[in-house]
Design an enzyme around this catalytic site. Structure first.
Site, PDB file in Angstrom:
ATOM      1  N   ARG A  33       0.828  -1.190   0.000  1.00 38.50           N
ATOM      2  CA  ARG A  33       0.000   0.000   0.000  1.00 38.50           C
ATOM      3  C   ARG A  33       0.873   1.255   0.000  1.00 38.50           C
ATOM      4  NH1 ARG A  33      -5.006  -1.068   0.131  1.00 38.50           N
ATOM      5  NH2 ARG A  33      -5.478   1.142   0.456  1.00 38.50           N
ATOM      6  N   HIS A 106      -0.912   2.481 -24.553  1.00 32.34           N
ATOM      7  CA  HIS A 106       0.000   1.361 -24.821  1.00 32.34           C
ATOM      8  C   HIS A 106      -0.579   0.461 -25.909  1.00 32.34           C
ATOM      9  CE1 HIS A 106       1.011   2.650 -20.735  1.00 32.34           C
ATOM     10  NE2 HIS A 106       2.205   2.142 -20.937  1.00 32.34           N
ATOM     11  N   LYS A 133       1.833  10.041 -22.742  1.00 32.84           N
ATOM     12  CA  LYS A 133       2.817   8.957 -22.876  1.00 32.84           C
ATOM     13  C   LYS A 133       2.309   7.966 -23.918  1.00 32.84           C
ATOM     14  CE  LYS A 133       4.890   5.073 -20.411  1.00 32.84           C
ATOM     15  NZ  LYS A 133       4.801   4.230 -19.199  1.00 32.84           N
ATOM     16  N   ARG A 170      14.254   4.865 -26.129  1.00 33.91           N
ATOM     17  CA  ARG A 170      14.451   5.106 -24.702  1.00 33.91           C
ATOM     18  C   ARG A 170      15.729   5.908 -24.454  1.00 33.91           C
ATOM     19  NH1 ARG A 170      11.089   1.814 -21.681  1.00 33.91           N
ATOM     20  NH2 ARG A 170       9.944   0.237 -22.894  1.00 33.91           N
ATOM     21  N   GLN A 195      13.182  -2.492 -21.781  1.00 37.15           N
ATOM     22  CA  GLN A 195      13.749  -1.535 -20.833  1.00 37.15           C
ATOM     23  C   GLN A 195      15.234  -1.801 -20.626  1.00 37.15           C
ATOM     24  OE1 GLN A 195      11.926  -1.512 -16.923  1.00 37.15           O
ATOM     25  NE2 GLN A 195      10.530   0.119 -17.509  1.00 37.15           N
TER      26      GLN A 195
END
Length: 211
Positions: A33, A106, A133, A170, A195
């Site tokens: 959380r 996306h 994005k 990237r 990534q």
């Protein structure tokens, strides 16, 4: 700026020690959380809070993201395709607490043509994004060109190509005007296909900036 995407709470401390100033907290992966996460993040570190569909239902995601916004998240990332019933309360919470909104699109299958990409970018702003994005799966050099061409359009943005063939997006994004680029905290800890890890990006930028 490099935004390191965190999917495990144990990655926060070493990532901050590396000198990272921006963390993406993937609440859908962290399974913790916000009130457990934010106290261990040092003052001055900015955060993007993200909770992708799948691990929680929409109401649970609203609660998690709202709590994170109230605790001081710098940015909240909301999916373009989300219904107004999901997006509305979070846009209101972000406005109330001074949190910047990222609206993201996306496509995990392909990179559509330049016109469609431009339309998606515009829709991100129309839905309330201070930052748009766009992240799509890259299969060709043309896909890379179409993605990077979005930096010629107005508005704050982050444009990413997913997959190995999209890695160049990237790297060069920040030089074309990206708000930031995303990296993993280390090899094997990627939260998106293609990534690079933060140390790799830092090394690449040192070479580029030294020339």
């Amino acid at each position: 700026m490099i935004c390191v995407s965190i999917g495990d709470p144990s990655q926060i401390a070493p990532t901050v020690a590396m000198g990272t100033r921006l963390l993406e907290l993937r609440l859908d992966l962290l399974r913790s959380r916000p009130e457990e996460l934010f106290p261990v993040i040092p003052e001055g570190i900015e955060t993007v809070v993200t909770c992708r569909p799948g691990s929680y239902n929409d109401q649970e995601r609203i609660v998690l993201l709202s709590d994170a916004i109230a605790l001081g998240a710098t940015y909240v990332d909301l999916e373009l395709e989300s219904p107004d019933e999901f997006t509305g309360p979070l846009l209101e919470a972000a406005d109330r607490h001074g949190c910047k909104v990222i609206i993201s699109h996306h496509d995990f299958e392909e990179t559509p043509g330049r016109k469609i990409l431009g339309n998606k970018l515009e829709q991100c702003f129309e839905r309330g994004g201070a930052i748009a994005k766009i992240a799509t799966q890259v299969h060709s050099k043309e896909d890379v060109i179409n993605l990077l061409s979005l930096y010629s359009l107005p508005g704050r943005k982050v444009v990413l190509g997913m997959g190995a063939d999209g890695r160049i997006t990237r790297v060069v994004g920040p030089y074309l005007g990206a708000e930031f680029t995303f990296a993993s905290p280390g090899e094997g800890n990627e939260t998106a296909p293609g990534q690079l890890d933060a140390e790799q990006l830092i090394a690449i930028y040192k070479v580029i900036d030294a020339s």
